[in-house]
Write a protein that holds these residues in place. Sequence first.
Motif, mmCIF file in Angstrom:
data_model
loop_
_atom_site.group_PDB
_atom_site.id
_atom_site.type_symbol
_atom_site.label_atom_id
_atom_site.label_comp_id
_atom_site.label_asym_id
_atom_site.label_seq_id
_atom_site.Cartn_x
_atom_site.Cartn_y
_atom_site.Cartn_z
ATOM 1 N N GLY A 1 0.753 -1.163 -0.015
ATOM 2 C CA GLY A 1 -0.064 -0.002 -0.086
ATOM 3 C C GLY A 1 0.875 1.264 0.132
ATOM 4 O O GLY A 1 2.024 1.133 0.066
ATOM 5 N N SER A 2 0.325 2.550 -0.154
ATOM 6 C CA SER A 2 0.894 3.421 0.071
ATOM 7 C C SER A 2 0.645 4.227 0.967
ATOM 8 O O SER A 2 -0.292 4.273 1.817
ATOM 9 N N LYS A 3 1.705 5.171 1.420
ATOM 10 C CA LYS A 3 1.484 5.917 2.857
ATOM 11 C C LYS A 3 1.112 4.937 3.946
ATOM 12 O O LYS A 3 0.120 5.395 4.626
ATOM 13 N N LEU A 4 1.731 3.888 4.363
ATOM 14 C CA LEU A 4 1.851 2.951 5.180
ATOM 15 C C LEU A 4 2.496 3.647 6.685
ATOM 16 O O LEU A 4 3.506 4.458 6.334
ATOM 17 N N PHE A 5 2.007 3.307 7.741
ATOM 18 C CA PHE A 5 2.686 3.659 9.087
ATOM 19 C C PHE A 5 2.099 2.719 10.112
ATOM 20 O O PHE A 5 1.219 1.783 9.943
ATOM 21 N N VAL A 6 2.895 2.519 11.133
ATOM 22 C CA VAL A 6 2.619 1.608 12.271
ATOM 23 C C VAL A 6 2.426 2.461 13.483
ATOM 24 O O VAL A 6 3.000 3.295 13.822
ATOM 25 N N VAL A 7 1.454 1.908 14.331
ATOM 26 C CA VAL A 7 1.042 2.370 15.722
ATOM 27 C C VAL A 7 0.643 1.289 16.415
ATOM 28 O O VAL A 7 0.571 0.098 15.843
ATOM 29 N N ARG A 8 0.840 1.300 17.668
ATOM 30 C CA ARG A 8 0.851 0.279 18.612
ATOM 31 C C ARG A 8 -0.658 0.475 19.307
ATOM 32 O O ARG A 8 -1.182 1.544 19.725
ATOM 33 N N ALA A 9 -1.670 -0.434 19.224
ATOM 34 C CA ALA A 9 -2.677 -0.696 19.766
ATOM 35 C C ALA A 9 -3.031 -0.237 21.191
ATOM 36 O O ALA A 9 -1.966 -1.045 22.012
ATOM 37 N N SER A 10 -3.818 0.203 21.751
ATOM 38 C CA SER A 10 -4.033 0.378 23.173
ATOM 39 C C SER A 10 -5.345 -0.104 23.393
ATOM 40 O O SER A 10 -6.400 0.257 22.895
ATOM 41 N N GLY A 11 -5.423 -0.988 24.451
ATOM 42 C CA GLY A 11 -6.722 -1.830 24.906
ATOM 43 C C GLY A 11 -7.455 -3.131 24.106
ATOM 44 O O GLY A 11 -6.245 -3.415 23.311
ATOM 45 N N ASN A 12 -8.223 -3.512 24.506
ATOM 46 C CA ASN A 12 -8.808 -4.897 24.059
ATOM 47 C C ASN A 12 -10.213 -4.715 23.283
ATOM 48 O O ASN A 12 -10.472 -6.131 23.123
ATOM 49 N N SER A 13 -10.645 -3.670 22.745
ATOM 50 C CA SER A 13 -11.950 -3.655 22.304
ATOM 51 C C SER A 13 -11.989 -4.343 20.804
ATOM 52 O O SER A 13 -13.199 -4.681 20.456
ATOM 53 N N MET A 14 -10.757 -4.701 20.273
ATOM 54 C CA MET A 14 -10.792 -5.307 19.010
ATOM 55 C C MET A 14 -10.371 -6.729 18.838
ATOM 56 O O MET A 14 -10.166 -7.337 17.994
ATOM 57 N N GLU A 15 -10.247 -7.337 20.197
ATOM 58 C CA GLU A 15 -9.894 -8.665 20.314
ATOM 59 C C GLU A 15 -11.020 -9.633 19.749
ATOM 60 O O GLU A 15 -12.172 -9.171 19.690
ATOM 61 N N PRO A 16 -10.862 -10.680 19.306
ATOM 62 C CA PRO A 16 -9.605 -11.412 19.145
ATOM 63 C C PRO A 16 -8.559 -10.797 17.965
ATOM 64 O O PRO A 16 -7.310 -11.357 17.970
ATOM 65 N N LYS A 17 -8.939 -10.045 17.066
ATOM 66 C CA LYS A 17 -8.135 -9.553 15.889
ATOM 67 C C LYS A 17 -6.996 -8.699 16.211
ATOM 68 O O LYS A 17 -5.962 -8.876 15.643
ATOM 69 N N ILE A 18 -7.078 -7.846 17.116
ATOM 70 C CA ILE A 18 -6.131 -6.788 17.422
ATOM 71 C C ILE A 18 -6.160 -6.717 18.897
ATOM 72 O O ILE A 18 -7.214 -6.475 19.628
ATOM 73 N N SER A 19 -4.947 -7.065 19.523
ATOM 74 C CA SER A 19 -4.969 -7.058 21.102
ATOM 75 C C SER A 19 -4.063 -5.750 21.408
ATOM 76 O O SER A 19 -3.278 -5.150 20.716
ATOM 77 N N ASN A 20 -4.029 -5.282 22.673
ATOM 78 C CA ASN A 20 -3.358 -4.178 23.321
ATOM 79 C C ASN A 20 -1.757 -4.594 23.093
ATOM 80 O O ASN A 20 -1.239 -5.770 23.289
ATOM 81 N N GLY A 21 -1.139 -3.554 22.441
ATOM 82 C CA GLY A 21 0.308 -3.695 22.196
ATOM 83 C C GLY A 21 0.564 -4.191 20.861
ATOM 84 O O GLY A 21 1.916 -3.899 20.820
ATOM 85 N N ASP A 22 -0.531 -4.615 20.145
ATOM 86 C CA ASP A 22 -0.230 -5.374 18.610
ATOM 87 C C ASP A 22 0.415 -3.966 17.924
ATOM 88 O O ASP A 22 -0.034 -2.809 18.106
ATOM 89 N N TYR A 23 1.202 -4.267 17.130
ATOM 90 C CA TYR A 23 1.758 -3.338 16.169
ATOM 91 C C TYR A 23 0.925 -3.210 14.845
ATOM 92 O O TYR A 23 1.067 -4.313 14.023
ATOM 93 N N CYS A 24 0.164 -2.374 14.595
ATOM 94 C CA CYS A 24 -0.968 -2.567 13.671
ATOM 95 C C CYS A 24 -0.373 -1.395 12.438
ATOM 96 O O CYS A 24 0.127 -0.323 12.428
ATOM 97 N N VAL A 25 -0.547 -1.844 11.275
ATOM 98 C CA VAL A 25 -0.246 -1.263 9.908
ATOM 99 C C VAL A 25 -1.429 -0.718 9.264
ATOM 100 O O VAL A 25 -2.514 -1.289 9.147
ATOM 101 N N PHE A 26 -1.577 0.768 9.133
ATOM 102 C CA PHE A 26 -2.569 1.400 8.681
ATOM 103 C C PHE A 26 -2.067 2.300 7.216
ATOM 104 O O PHE A 26 -0.645 2.573 7.241
ATOM 105 N N GLU A 27 -3.048 2.470 6.356
ATOM 106 C CA GLU A 27 -2.519 3.139 5.334
ATOM 107 C C GLU A 27 -3.456 4.383 5.328
ATOM 108 O O GLU A 27 -4.819 4.458 5.514
ATOM 109 N N VAL A 28 -2.896 5.471 5.009
ATOM 110 C CA VAL A 28 -3.517 6.733 5.246
ATOM 111 C C VAL A 28 -4.531 6.996 4.405
ATOM 112 O O VAL A 28 -4.788 6.539 3.302
#
Length: 156
Positions: free
Chosen positions: A47-74
């Motif tokens: 993808g273009s304009k990708l960036f990484v942030v760390r997730a906070s919290g557990n509201s998106m479990e089981p797919k995304i957990s607290n502390g996961d390194y998540c890649v987003f495209e702007v």
Amino acid sequence: EPHVYNEPHPNTIPFYSSIKAACGMIEGGGKPEDQAEGWIDKENMTGSKLFVVRASGNSMEPKISNGDYCVFEVYSGGSRNEDIVLTQCDHIDDEYNCCYTIKKYYSEKVYDSDGNWQHSKVVLKSLNSAYPDIELQEDEDRQFRTIGIFKGKLEL
């Protein structure tokens, strides 16, 4: 923990230790690489304009957990329906003391007699049923801005 480089290398993307830092930079009109705290190998993400942030919290479990390194495209426009999005919220402050959230985006549209559409309902949905969804009223939609579209997690 992934290796965080101090400067860009081939196949790396910008990393922000906090969602707030990433969103503030992108909303301010910067490029993802501007003021990055480091650079992380993007693995097989495309993808273009990708960036990484760390997730906070557990509201998106089981797919995304607290502390996961998540890649987003702007986010640059277009449909977000059923995508997981990084959203800036003008008036919601959660237990993590920030106004950004990662949720699954659902929208319903209505058309007027001229064929123009508007959202009749937008829901930012948690995957973890222990956390409430955020249902936006028509006049609130403008108070929520999609910053990025979730591309995946970095497998560490």
